[in-house]
Design an enzyme around this catalytic site. Structure first.
Site, short mmCIF file in Angstrom:
data_model
loop_
_atom_site.label_atom_id
_atom_site.label_comp_id
_atom_site.label_asym_id
_atom_site.label_seq_id
_atom_site.Cartn_x
_atom_site.Cartn_y
_atom_site.Cartn_z
N SER A 35 0.85 -1.19 0.00
CA SER A 35 0.00 0.00 0.00
C SER A 35 0.88 1.24 0.00
CB SER A 35 -0.90 0.01 1.23
OG SER A 35 -1.42 1.32 1.39
N MET A 74 -8.89 8.42 -0.59
CA MET A 74 -9.74 8.83 0.55
C MET A 74 -10.24 10.25 0.32
SD MET A 74 -7.54 7.41 3.76
CE MET A 74 -6.69 5.83 3.73
N HIS A 109 -1.20 -1.12 -4.35
CA HIS A 109 -2.48 -0.75 -3.73
C HIS A 109 -2.49 0.76 -3.51
CE1 HIS A 109 -6.01 -1.69 -1.17
NE2 HIS A 109 -5.58 -0.70 -0.40
N ASP A 131 -4.63 3.94 -2.08
CA ASP A 131 -5.74 4.28 -1.18
C ASP A 131 -6.29 5.66 -1.51
OD1 ASP A 131 -6.00 2.02 0.69
OD2 ASP A 131 -3.88 2.44 1.03
N HIS A 139 -8.35 1.43 -4.24
CA HIS A 139 -9.28 1.18 -3.14
C HIS A 139 -9.99 2.50 -2.86
CE1 HIS A 139 -9.57 0.18 1.49
NE2 HIS A 139 -10.76 0.24 0.92
N GLY A 181 -9.01 4.37 6.83
CA GLY A 181 -8.69 5.79 7.04
C GLY A 181 -7.22 6.06 7.23
N PHE A 182 -6.54 5.13 7.86
CA PHE A 182 -5.13 5.38 8.19
C PHE A 182 -4.30 4.11 8.07
CE2 PHE A 182 -7.86 8.29 10.49
CZ PHE A 182 -7.32 9.52 10.12
N GLY A 183 -3.02 4.29 7.77
CA GLY A 183 -2.09 3.18 7.80
C GLY A 183 -1.64 2.95 9.24
N MET A 224 -11.92 -5.66 5.08
CA MET A 224 -11.02 -4.78 5.83
C MET A 224 -10.69 -5.43 7.18
SD MET A 224 -10.37 -2.13 3.97
CE MET A 224 -9.41 -1.27 5.23
N ASP A 247 -6.91 -6.16 4.01
CA ASP A 247 -6.26 -4.84 4.07
C ASP A 247 -6.32 -4.28 5.48
OD1 ASP A 247 -5.24 -2.33 3.57
OD2 ASP A 247 -6.91 -1.67 2.30
N GLY A 248 -5.14 -4.10 6.06
CA GLY A 248 -5.04 -3.45 7.37
C GLY A 248 -4.31 -4.29 8.39
N GLY A 249 -3.16 -3.80 8.83
CA GLY A 249 -2.43 -4.46 9.90
C GLY A 249 -1.78 -5.78 9.53
N MET A 260 -12.12 4.76 -0.99
CA MET A 260 -12.78 5.02 0.30
C MET A 260 -13.45 6.38 0.17
SD MET A 260 -9.75 3.54 2.66
CE MET A 260 -8.62 3.63 1.30
N GLY A 277 0.93 -2.08 4.20
CA GLY A 277 1.56 -0.76 4.11
C GLY A 277 2.72 -0.65 5.06
N SER A 278 2.42 -0.30 6.33
CA SER A 278 3.51 -0.13 7.30
C SER A 278 4.30 -1.43 7.48
CB SER A 278 2.93 0.35 8.63
OG SER A 278 1.89 -0.48 9.06
#
Ligand code: DX5
Ligand code: ZN
Length: 223
Positions: free
Chosen positions: A9, A38, A34, A36, A67, A143-145, A138, A177-179, A69, A199-200
């Site tokens: 991401s 927003m 990916h 994002d 993606h 909203g946030f990485g 999700m 997607d996420g974490g 959002m 992402g992170s």
């Protein structure tokens, strides 16, 4: 044979040096990118729009997964298609005519995806799976990485996979997607994820090394 795609991401990339970070993604063996999108309404954050997607399209041949959002995504499908998106996901929570918009994405010859927030009933996925090439579950609230993975993903993904198999829709891919990071990617893939966004988990530290480590972890599950 089952294939699992790794999707960095770019939200966690250095936006002042996207070209360098994208080339590192390519070198590390990313399958797609990916992006994002927003709007500051559907989610509290604002990121990039079609202009940036268009610039990214010019510097990579990797498939671009947008993606969205954003509220009322149907207003912008054509813009993202023209900008060079290959896969487009819309959130069911921001959309009234879900299957109409999914069909519009397919009408442009692009892969259509439906995204569900962690608290959104899976019924939305079941009712619309036939119009989807992929379904995004999700594993954080969007909203946030850099947020923590919400473990309800596991049972949600397993239930969705069962539904798809039972209904002859195995070709519909599950995206997470996420974490997601190197140390939980195995569990995520075991629960059915086919498209893994990170992402992170990839950009913190050495990107190429993290991509290669993530690939190794995934391969252990697929063996
Ligand atoms: C969150 C975005 C994600 C985000 C993931 O709303 O949809 O794509 O960049 O970042 P990590 O992997 O850091 O949770
Ligand atoms: Zn995303």
């Amino acid at each position: 044979m089952r294939k699992v795609f790794i999707e960095p991401s770019l939200l966690s990339a250095n936006f002042a040096n996207l070209e360098r970070d994208i080339s590192l993604c390519e070198k590390g063996g990313a399958d797609m990118l990916h992006l994002d999108i927003m709007d500051g309404c559907f989610v509290p954050n604002i990121t990039i729009g079609p202009v940036v997607v268009e610039s990214i399209r010019k510097i990579t041949t990797l498939p671009l997964v947008c993606h969205l959002m954003i509220n009322q995504p149907e207003r912008y499908i054509e813009n993202f298609v023209s900008a060079g998106a290959d896969y487009i996901s819309i959130h069911c929570e921001g959309q009234i005519h879900i299957n109409r918009t999914l069909e519009a994405i397919r009408g442009f010859g692009k892969k259509s995806g439906l995204a569900l927030n962690p608290g959104t009933p899976l019924e939305f996925a079941y009712e619309n799976a036939q119009f989807c090439d992929f379904i995004l579950l999700m594993s954080v609230n969007p909203g946030f990485g850099g947020q923590s993975f919400i473990p309800t993903f596991f049972r949600r993904s397993e239930s969705l996979k069962n539904f798809l198999v039972k209904n002859g829709l195995e070709q519909v891919l599950i995206e997470v997607d996420g974490g997601v990071k190197v140390d939980n990617v195995q569990e995520v893939v075991r629960a059915g994820a086919d498209m893994v966004v990170s992402g992170s988990g990839l950009f913190n530290g050495n990107l190429i090394e993290n991509l290669m480590l993530m690939r190794k972890e995934i391969e252990k599950v697929l063996k």
